[in-house]
Each structure stands twice: as C-alpha cells, then as structure tokens.
Design a protein around this motif. Structure first.
Motif, short mmCIF file in Angstrom:
data_model
loop_
_atom_site.label_atom_id
_atom_site.label_comp_id
_atom_site.label_asym_id
_atom_site.label_seq_id
_atom_site.Cartn_x
_atom_site.Cartn_y
_atom_site.Cartn_z
N GLY A 74 31.95 33.36 44.96
CA GLY A 74 31.05 33.85 46.00
C GLY A 74 31.20 35.36 46.14
N ILE A 75 30.21 35.98 46.72
CA ILE A 75 30.25 37.43 46.93
C ILE A 75 30.46 37.67 48.41
N GLU A 76 31.72 37.71 48.81
CA GLU A 76 32.04 37.84 50.23
C GLU A 76 32.10 39.29 50.69
N MET A 77 32.29 40.21 49.76
CA MET A 77 32.38 41.62 50.13
C MET A 77 31.10 42.06 50.86
N PHE A 78 29.96 41.65 50.36
CA PHE A 78 28.68 42.00 50.97
C PHE A 78 28.49 41.26 52.29
N VAL A 79 28.74 39.97 52.30
CA VAL A 79 28.50 39.14 53.48
C VAL A 79 29.43 39.53 54.62
N ASN A 80 30.65 39.91 54.33
CA ASN A 80 31.63 40.24 55.37
C ASN A 80 31.29 41.52 56.13
N ARG A 81 30.34 42.28 55.67
CA ARG A 81 29.92 43.50 56.36
C ARG A 81 29.03 43.19 57.57
N PHE A 82 28.59 41.94 57.68
CA PHE A 82 27.69 41.54 58.76
C PHE A 82 28.46 40.81 59.86
N GLY A 83 27.80 40.64 60.98
CA GLY A 83 28.39 39.93 62.11
C GLY A 83 28.42 38.43 61.87
N PRO A 84 29.05 37.67 62.78
CA PRO A 84 29.19 36.22 62.61
C PRO A 84 27.87 35.48 62.49
N ALA A 89 24.13 32.61 58.88
CA ALA A 89 22.80 32.48 58.27
C ALA A 89 22.91 32.56 56.74
N PHE A 90 23.71 33.50 56.24
CA PHE A 90 23.92 33.60 54.80
C PHE A 90 24.52 32.31 54.25
N ALA A 91 25.48 31.75 54.99
CA ALA A 91 26.13 30.51 54.54
C ALA A 91 25.13 29.37 54.48
N VAL A 92 24.27 29.26 55.49
CA VAL A 92 23.26 28.20 55.51
C VAL A 92 22.29 28.38 54.36
#
Length: 168
Positions: A74-84, A89-92
């Motif tokens: 998974g590409i968490e570096m990009f997703v972790n820059r956003f709020g919960p 939403a990205f996870a869904v």
C-alpha cells in the motif's frame, strides 16, 4: 460482527492447516524427486508437475493470508498526509476497488474452469481445472476477507482528528 469473525477465524485456521500440509507434501515430493533422479538414476515424470501445482495453491493461500492481515503493498506515505476522515474515505475506496477487481477475476476464473475441465495435465493426467481452481478458490477467499474488512471499516466509529499541541 462477532459471528462473522468467528467463522472467518475458523476458515483461516483450516486454510493454515491445509497450507502446512501442502508445504509438507511439497518437501516430500521434492525429496522423492531428487532421490529418484540422483540416487536411483531414474527420475519420476510427475514430481515436477505436482510440485508446481502445489506451489500455485500455496501461493494463492498466501495471498489470502496477506489479504486477511492487510499486509499487501500500500502507499501510506500519501494517505497519511490527510486527516482521519480522508484516510477512512481512501480506505473505503481502495477496498471497493480491490473488491471490484477480485469479483472480475473470480467471474473470469470460473469461466475458465469449465474450459479446463476437459484438458489433462501432461504427467499426472488430472483435469487442468484442479490446479487452475486455485485461482478461483484463492480469489474467492480474498474477496470474502476484503468484504469483511470493508464491513468492519464501515461499522467502526469515525475517529476525531488529534488535537494539535502548542509547541511543548
């Protein structure tokens, strides 16, 4: 949800035992092939094919366990820059994309099994639907686990954003 987790846990336990059995049989199969080839100087024609087919099944079971544990790439570096909220939403969305992909693979693999039922393997003379059914079974298991992850994700309460510290 507890009943679903209990059923999926029992399935995972059964698949783990089956995977251990297949790996053990692969070791015995390889040892038998090496013994016959180098000690008896008379190789068996079916050991390579059997080992290959067992490896395919073990590989798909491994994909199932990776889907169950959420350990696929998974590409968490990009997703972790956003709020919960955005991360949720990205996870869904990512689960929905994976589920759609697995549904297509499952449908196409079932189509192929019908065609492969008449074809036989060269050494073992078994229907090719048997080794290729690893795709169908493995994809189905991954689909079920991804659906369960999506249900858990949607059922979990939204987490509030962490409070910012004041520089201490």
């Amino acid at each position: 949800m507890a009943m679903l987790d209990k059923i999926l846990g029992a399935v995972a336990k059964a698949i783990a035992w089956l995977t251990c059995l297949l790996v053990s049989l692969m070791v015995l199969n390889t040892a038998l092939g090496v013994f016959c080839r180098f000690v008896l100087n008379n190789s068996l024609s079916w050991t390579d094919e059997l080992g290959r087919y067992m490896m395919i099944w073990v590989g798909f079971f491994g994909c199932y366990f990776a889907a169950r544990d959420g350990s696929h790439v998974g590409i968490e570096m990009f997703v972790n820059r956003f709020g919960p909220g955005a991360r949720r939403a990205f996870a869904v969305v990512s689960r929905l994309v994976v589920i759609a992909f697995l549904a297509v693979v499952l449908a196409k693999s079932e189509e192929q099994l019908g065609l492969l039922a008449i074809q036989r393997s060269s050494a073992l003379e078994i229907p090719m639907a048997i080794p290729y059914s690893a795709v169908t079974v493995g994809t189905f298991l991954m689909l079920v686990e991804n659906l369960a992850h999506l249900i858990r994700l949607l059922a979990a309460p939204a987490k509030p954003a962490p409070a910012e510290s004041c520089g201490n």
